[in-house]
Write a protein that holds these residues in place. Structure first.
Motif, short mmCIF file in Angstrom:
data_model
loop_
_atom_site.label_atom_id
_atom_site.label_comp_id
_atom_site.label_asym_id
_atom_site.label_seq_id
_atom_site.Cartn_x
_atom_site.Cartn_y
_atom_site.Cartn_z
N GLY A 1 0.79 -1.22 0.00
CA GLY A 1 0.00 0.00 0.00
C GLY A 1 0.83 1.28 0.00
O GLY A 1 0.29 2.35 -0.18
N ALA A 2 2.15 1.18 0.22
CA ALA A 2 3.00 2.38 0.12
C ALA A 2 3.78 2.28 -1.19
O ALA A 2 3.83 1.22 -1.81
CB ALA A 2 3.95 2.43 1.31
N PHE A 3 4.35 3.40 -1.62
CA PHE A 3 5.10 3.39 -2.88
C PHE A 3 6.57 3.73 -2.61
O PHE A 3 6.86 4.64 -1.85
CB PHE A 3 4.54 4.45 -3.84
N PHE A 4 7.44 2.99 -3.27
CA PHE A 4 8.88 3.24 -3.15
C PHE A 4 9.48 3.28 -4.54
O PHE A 4 9.02 2.57 -5.43
CB PHE A 4 9.56 2.12 -2.36
N TYR A 5 10.52 4.10 -4.72
CA TYR A 5 11.28 4.03 -5.96
C TYR A 5 12.36 2.97 -5.78
O TYR A 5 12.93 2.84 -4.69
CB TYR A 5 11.93 5.37 -6.27
N ARG A 6 12.61 2.24 -6.88
CA ARG A 6 13.57 1.16 -6.79
C ARG A 6 14.47 1.14 -8.00
O ARG A 6 14.03 1.47 -9.10
CB ARG A 6 12.81 -0.16 -6.74
N LYS A 7 15.72 0.78 -7.80
CA LYS A 7 16.66 0.77 -8.92
C LYS A 7 16.77 -0.64 -9.51
O LYS A 7 16.97 -1.61 -8.77
CB LYS A 7 18.03 1.22 -8.43
#
Ligand SMILES: C[S@@+](CC[C@H](N)C(=O)[O-])C[C@H]1O[C@@H](n2cnc3c(N)ncnc32)[C@H](O)[C@@H]1O
Length: 507
Positions: free
Chosen positions: A260-266
């Motif tokens: 339910g949360a958003f993260f940026y990922r490489k």
């Protein structure tokens, strides 16, 4: 932009003064929030600001420059300790430390929240295998961070039992972080705009970069985002605040939803909305009838604990939050369609005419998200769940922030008995808008259906807190009709909580 009415409101409401040399910060903050609220006119935003206490708080968060506190956005720290760090450790070469950076750390609460969360989950010794840095352009705050002494404001969201465990009282009602935690964080001066970052910060595994971008123009914001992305290891995470989540050109990073949360990922592809719901616990047939109908329309109203539905007196009906417009006659074919007309038709249950109008509106990029969402609501009402789902997914394609579409997808998943998807969508809605009580309510109901009374309890408690703060109208739903009055909502939550006394709320 004419800043004087904003200056007056801010000074009057909380004493904040913005002299000319700080006008750019004020204007950037207002523009940031206007973007987040999808408001294009400053006058309209000023109205929102004075009418909506939640929104006022968000602007203040941005404008109080070094503002920070422990466990701000607690979900970030919960997921860091529970999901992100264990996952990153599995890919780490033996003997190599995990590196976590708080970029724009202010007085250190964010970096210390990282080590506290890790110590809480894995124990004190775990910190020996992790390097945690805090960096900030402001050397005064860095000096304060190194001292590790904090006042009450820093603990506004911090649980009492953790305060006793990780801090000791010192002078004048202040608290000092315990030495072993203080020694686990290194604070360094850092200008995120500088071409080269300190070498120690290269190869980071997780970077917290939250509530800092307010200082920057969109160009600089994207430049810093790109540089931080370059400092991340493959598979690493960049954590930004919910209001900043959709502000960036993603470049090398992908946006990844996690619980339910958003993260940026490489280096990891972002998750696409699933085509078919994943399997989950089925809801009982009795529950299914609860969610058939337009989003939160009277038909949708959840039953009371005794199985009846709440009725509404005319006075209560007036109190109800509604933004529906009166029904408009169907426009002739070829005439320019407007969203308001379609909404009017939908409200008058002229569903076919509304759908035809919406077909035309979905081609208009500016209107696509709302038009798809309204289509979804109507199709849900017409018991055409697959089409409703497709419409809501199209709305999310057009606007990843669409609260209504996310809620609608949660309701659909619940209707179809897909427990996993239901929880995911309602959690996403809560994340998009923490004061959206319908999202909390449906999340609570869904937890109950899945036997998670403790988690359900937390949701009902959140709603009661929102109501206590006067946040009933801060739900963020802009056009879907809601059918609870404040009094009904409060009664429902209290009734739900009654038999739950003594259950743990999952904390
Ligand atoms: C509102 S605080 C955010 C603190 C913390 N990240 C949080 O979310 O609670 C913003 C911090 O960003 C810092 N900052 C602003 N511009 C910066 C820059 N160019 N480089 C590094 N830090 C910067 C400010 O000094 C301030 O301490």
């Amino acid at each position: 932009m004419n800043l004087s009415p904003f200056r007056q409101v801010l000074e009057k409401k909380c004493g904040l003064i913005f002299p000319n040399e700080k006008a750019a910060i004020l204007e950037a903050g207002i523009r940031n929030r206007m973007d987040a609220c999808a408001v294009t006119s400053p006058v309209e935003y000023l109205f929102l600001l004075t009418a909506d206490r939640w929104e006022f708080g968000r602007l203040i968060d941005l404008l109080t420059i070094n503002e920070t506190y422990f466990l701000r956005e607690p979900v970030h720290f919960t997921l860091l300790a529970r999901r992100i760090v264990p996952e990153l450790l599995t890919g780490k070469e033996p003997g190599k430390k995990l590196k976590i950076l708080s970029a724009g750390c202010s007085t250190g609460e964010e970096a210390y929240s990282v080590v506290i969360s890790l110590a809480e989950r894995f124990g004190r010794d775990f910190l020996g295998g992790v390097s945690v840095f805090g960096g900030d352009i402001d050397t005064t705050v860095i000096a304060g961070a190194r001292q590790g002494v904090f006042g009450k404001r820093s603990f506004r969201e911090f649980p009492e039992h953790l305060l006793e465990k990780y801090f000791e009282p010192c002078r004048d009602g202040l608290f000092r972080i315990r030495d072993w935690l203080r020694d686990a964080v290194e604070f360094i001066p850092l200008n995120l705009l500088e071409a080269e970052y300190p070498p120690a910060l290269g190869d980071s595994d997780v970077i917290f970069y939250r509530n800092v971008s307010i200082y920057f123009s969109p160009e600089v914001r994207n430049e810093i985002f790109t540089r931080l992305a370059a400092s991340l290891n493959q598979g690493g995470y960049l954590v930004v605040s919910p209001s900043e989540t959709f502000c960036y050109n993603k470049g090398a990073l992908s946006l990844t939803p996690l619980e339910g949360a958003f993260f940026y990922r490489k280096g990891v592809a972002g998750e696409k909305a699933p085509v078919r719901p994943a399997s989950g616990r089925r809801v009982s047939p009795a529950r299914k009838t609860v969610v058939a109908g337009t989003l939160l329309s009277p038909k949708l109203r959840p039953p009371l604990a005794d199985g009846r539905r709440e009725g509404r007196s005319p006075a209560e009906r007036d109190e109800t939050v509604r933004s529906c417009v009166p029904a408009a006659p169907p426009p002739s074919a070829g005439a320019p369609a407007s969203f308001e007309q379609a909404l009017g038709l939908a409200t008058a249950k002229e569903y076919q005419a509304a759908l035809e109008l919406l077909d035309r509106l979905t081609e208009n990029r500016a209107e696509a998200a709302r038009a798809h969402t309204l289509r979804g609501g109507i199709l849900l009402n017409l018991s055409r769940p697959d089409e409703a789902r497709a419409a809501c997914l199209a709305a999310l394609e057009a606007d990843g922030f669409s609260l209504e579409a996310t809620l609608c997808l949660g309701i659909l998943a619940r209707l179809q008995g897909d427990g996993t998807e239901t929880l995911r969508r309602f959690r996403e809605a809560v994340y998009l808008r923490p004061s959206c009580w319908p999202a909390h309510y449906y999340l609570g109901e869904s937890y109950l259906e899945q036997g998670e009374a403790g988690l359900a309890r937390r949701e009902y408690e959140v709603i009661l807190k929102l109501l206590k703060k006067g946040d009933f109208s801060s739900h963020g739903i802009s056009f879907m009709p809601l059918s609870f009055t404040q009094a009904q909502l409060e009664t429902l939550c209290r009734r739900r909580l009654l038999p739950m006394k003594g259950t743990s709320n999952g904390n």
